[in-house]
Design an enzyme around this catalytic site. Structure first.
Site, short mmCIF file in Angstrom:
data_model
loop_
_atom_site.label_atom_id
_atom_site.label_comp_id
_atom_site.label_asym_id
_atom_site.label_seq_id
_atom_site.Cartn_x
_atom_site.Cartn_y
_atom_site.Cartn_z
N CYS A 119 -18.79 -41.39 92.34
CA CYS A 119 -19.97 -40.52 92.44
C CYS A 119 -20.64 -40.54 93.81
CB CYS A 119 -20.99 -40.89 91.38
SG CYS A 119 -20.39 -40.66 89.69
N HIS A 375 -23.47 -32.16 88.39
CA HIS A 375 -22.97 -33.30 89.17
C HIS A 375 -21.47 -33.18 89.39
CE1 HIS A 375 -22.15 -37.24 90.62
NE2 HIS A 375 -22.04 -37.87 89.46
N CYS A 405 -25.82 -44.29 91.47
CA CYS A 405 -24.96 -45.34 90.92
C CYS A 405 -23.52 -44.89 91.07
CB CYS A 405 -25.31 -45.62 89.45
SG CYS A 405 -25.06 -44.23 88.33
N GLY A 407 -19.40 -45.54 89.62
CA GLY A 407 -18.54 -46.09 88.58
C GLY A 407 -17.90 -47.40 88.97
#
Length: 419
Positions: A119, A375, A405, A407
């Site tokens: 991300c 996203h 954040c 993964g």
């Protein structure tokens, strides 16, 4: 803060250690600053349903790279490297993104690569280009991100580990789905569904207001694409210029009626988590003295970036640890930051990180976040920089932070100054 100081704080929250005159220092202008002279993105469309559902990631990226050339009027031959964050592309998308750059008008002398830090890929791409400029490797480059979740996301994107890897519990934890992780985290940290739904509703409401007032128009580069109408089968050509995920009439009460997604008695559902989306974004960076020599309009400055690790099962806590580290590197205090763009992977993790850090909610995602906008995994980090810079300029503010954040248990953050 030095390496030894950071080592002493491994496993705990970094509290923030502003230096004397830190804010004044990062606002100063120096010839070797890494500055931003263009930043834009596509609209975000709904995965599997929206106007980009039949458009390849390379085509999205080519359109946005061309928009960067058009907006900045940069001679494409002066751009030495392009780095594109992308998560789902087979083979890392390296071949496709090289092709996209050539199609957009960059010559063969412009190098291209891709990267995947999940991300945070779009932010990592921008930071990598900034660091290349800082070290003198290049003078001008583009950090970008793209994702076609319509074409590349699905049941085949399942992580499989060997028996050897499964014998290490923390390694095995890396493949636990993020939805389950966030559900467990919400329960363990007692983040109520009511709190999450209120936060998510606010994201929708802010995004709707911003869209109605045209506040996204400056950052969005319209793209012309073809798509097949799911109802009629007709192939249509459309110009996409508006985020499709933004919806009217969303309230905490309406979200409260949606069934939980990951546990029968859970709190996380489709309405308080980020949307599956397609989109692309790009940021043009260069050294300040080069920008001034070329007559480029400077819209912002990259100050610093930070990356951290947390336990895989605590993946959502990444911003809680990454933001203070970025603040420390910049030498500023939490309150010096005017706007925080924190990715809303899930309302639970974004809300918890912000509350733990004591960040006022009015400073977070003032035009909404990924819950309302979407996203596209590899794109979001670059999109946030564009959104942040345009909002800082519009409101006459100066200092911003982006964060998310990541993964498997990581977090990233950056500090950006608008000019």
């Amino acid at each position: 803060m030095g390496a030894l100081d950071r080592i002493s704080q491994i496993g705990g929250q970094i509290s923030g250690n502003p230096t004397a005159g830190g804010k004044e220092r990062i606002l100063q202008k120096r010839p070797d600053d890494v500055v931003i002279t263009a930043a834009c993105r596509s609209a975000f469309t709904r995965g599997g349903k929206g106007a980009f559902k039949d458009t390849q990631a390379a085509d999205l990226m080519a359109g946005i790279l061309k928009a960067v050339i058009d907006r900045s009027k940069i001679n494409p031959a002066l751009v030495e490297d392009i780095c594109v964050g992308t998560v789902l592309a087979p083979g890392g998308g390296a071949t496709e993104m090289r092709a996209a750059s050539l199609f957009a008008g960059f010559p063969e002398s412009t190098a291209v690569r891709t990267l995947n830090r999940q991300c945070s890929s779009g932010l990592q791409a921008c930071i990598d280009i900034a660091n290349q400029i800082k070290t003198g490797m290049i003078d001008i480059g583009i950090g970008a991100g793209v994702e076609s979740m319509s074409l590349q996301y699905g049941p085949n994107a399942v992580t499989e580990f060997s028996e050897t890897m499964e014998t290490n519990q923390e390694s095995a934890n890396c493949k636990v789905p993020m939805g389950k992780l966030s559900e467990d985290m919400a329960q363990d940290l007692k983040i109520s569904r009511a709190e999450q739904d209120a936060f998510a509703a606010s994201s929708y409401q802010k995004a709707l207001k911003a869209q109605q007032e045209g506040l996204f128009d400056a950052e969005i580069a319209p793209l012309k694409v073809k798509y097949e109408d799911l109802k009629t089968g007709e192939v249509k050509e459309v110009v996409v210029s508006k985020d499709e995920g933004v919806r009217a009439g969303i309230t905490a009460e309406s979200l409260g009626k949606i069934r939980p997604a990951f546990a029968a008695d859970g709190s996380i559902h489709a309405g308080n988590a980020s949307q599956i989306s397609d989109g692309a974004a790009a940021v043009l960076l260069m050294r300040r003295d080069v920008a001034e020599k070329l007559g480029q309009q400077i819209i912002g400055k990259y100050v610093c970036g930070a990356v951290v690790g947390v336990k895989p099962l605590l993946m959502g806590q990444g911003p809680w640890k990454a933001i203070p580290k970025a603040l420390d590197l910049a030498g500023i205090h939490r309150d010096d930051v005017d706007i925080y763009e924190i990715n809303e992977a899930f309302a639970s993790q974004c809300l918890w990180s912000a509350n733990e850090l004591g960040i006022p909610h009015e400073k977070i995602n003032p035009k909404g976040g990924a819950i309302a906008l979407g996203h596209p995994l590899g794109c979001t980090g670059a999109r946030q920089i564009s959104t942040l810079l345009y909002e800082l300029k519009r409101t006459g503010k100066q200092i911003g932070s982006t964060s998310m954040c990541v993964g498997t248990g990581m977090g990233m953050a950056s500090i950006i100054v608008a000019e």
